[in-house]
Design a protein around this motif. Sequence first.
Motif, PDB file in Angstrom:
ATOM      1  N   ILE A 144      54.221  23.191  75.572  1.00  0.00           N
ATOM      2  CA  ILE A 144      54.569  24.559  75.183  1.00  0.00           C
ATOM      3  C   ILE A 144      55.955  24.511  74.571  1.00  0.00           C
ATOM      4  N   GLU A 145      56.061  24.984  73.349  1.00  0.00           N
ATOM      5  CA  GLU A 145      57.366  25.064  72.696  1.00  0.00           C
ATOM      6  C   GLU A 145      57.645  26.532  72.398  1.00  0.00           C
ATOM      7  N   ILE A 146      58.735  27.025  72.891  1.00  0.00           N
ATOM      8  CA  ILE A 146      59.117  28.419  72.652  1.00  0.00           C
ATOM      9  C   ILE A 146      59.948  28.433  71.380  1.00  0.00           C
ATOM     10  N   ASN A 147      59.451  29.138  70.382  1.00  0.00           N
ATOM     11  CA  ASN A 147      60.093  29.099  69.066  1.00  0.00           C
ATOM     12  C   ASN A 147      61.505  29.668  69.066  1.00  0.00           C
ATOM     13  N   ASP A 148      61.743  30.727  69.800  1.00  0.00           N
ATOM     14  CA  ASP A 148      63.073  31.328  69.839  1.00  0.00           C
ATOM     15  C   ASP A 148      63.404  31.742  71.278  1.00  0.00           C
ATOM     16  N   PRO A 149      63.806  30.769  72.106  1.00  0.00           N
ATOM     17  CA  PRO A 149      64.052  31.079  73.513  1.00  0.00           C
ATOM     18  C   PRO A 149      65.191  32.079  73.727  1.00  0.00           C
ATOM     19  N   LEU A 150      66.192  32.068  72.875  1.00  0.00           N
ATOM     20  CA  LEU A 150      67.295  33.032  73.035  1.00  0.00           C
ATOM     21  C   LEU A 150      66.819  34.455  72.772  1.00  0.00           C
ATOM     22  N   ARG A 161      65.263  39.712  74.964  1.00  0.00           N
ATOM     23  CA  ARG A 161      64.255  40.758  75.103  1.00  0.00           C
ATOM     24  C   ARG A 161      63.954  41.043  76.576  1.00  0.00           C
ATOM     25  N   GLU A 162      63.935  39.979  77.384  1.00  0.00           N
ATOM     26  CA  GLU A 162      63.599  40.132  78.802  1.00  0.00           C
ATOM     27  C   GLU A 162      64.790  40.621  79.626  1.00  0.00           C
ATOM     28  N   GLN A 163      65.984  40.170  79.290  1.00  0.00           N
ATOM     29  CA  GLN A 163      67.202  40.525  80.034  1.00  0.00           C
ATOM     30  C   GLN A 163      68.301  40.881  79.033  1.00  0.00           C
ATOM     31  N   PRO A 164      68.556  42.144  78.817  1.00  0.00           N
ATOM     32  CA  PRO A 164      69.555  42.549  77.825  1.00  0.00           C
ATOM     33  C   PRO A 164      70.940  41.935  78.045  1.00  0.00           C
TER      34      PRO A 164
END
Length: 89
Positions: free
Chosen positions: A32-38, A43-46
């Motif tokens: 699994i590669e997350i394309n834009d982890p930042l 999005r999940e934690q402002p």
Amino acid sequence: MQSEEARLQLEQLLAFSEAENPPAPSSMRVTIEINDPLELAKREQPLTKYLSQLAPELIVRKVYEQVASEVESGLKEKSVNASVSIEKR
């Protein structure tokens, strides 16, 4: 004589079955590669928006750890015996 014929029939059935559905190699992996982890973290934690400017590698690592944890939980929920690990390349 009959046992020899039965053995030959069984061998033919097994050969036919393996030809249709070859055994899966035990060394298969899912990556699994997350394309834009930042962006995902933001999005999940402002609050991550500000932290990502100070320690982006830490945020990326935490995102992958969280995803791995969620995948592992989902597999356990379905009674799948699997190990989930994070590899850095």
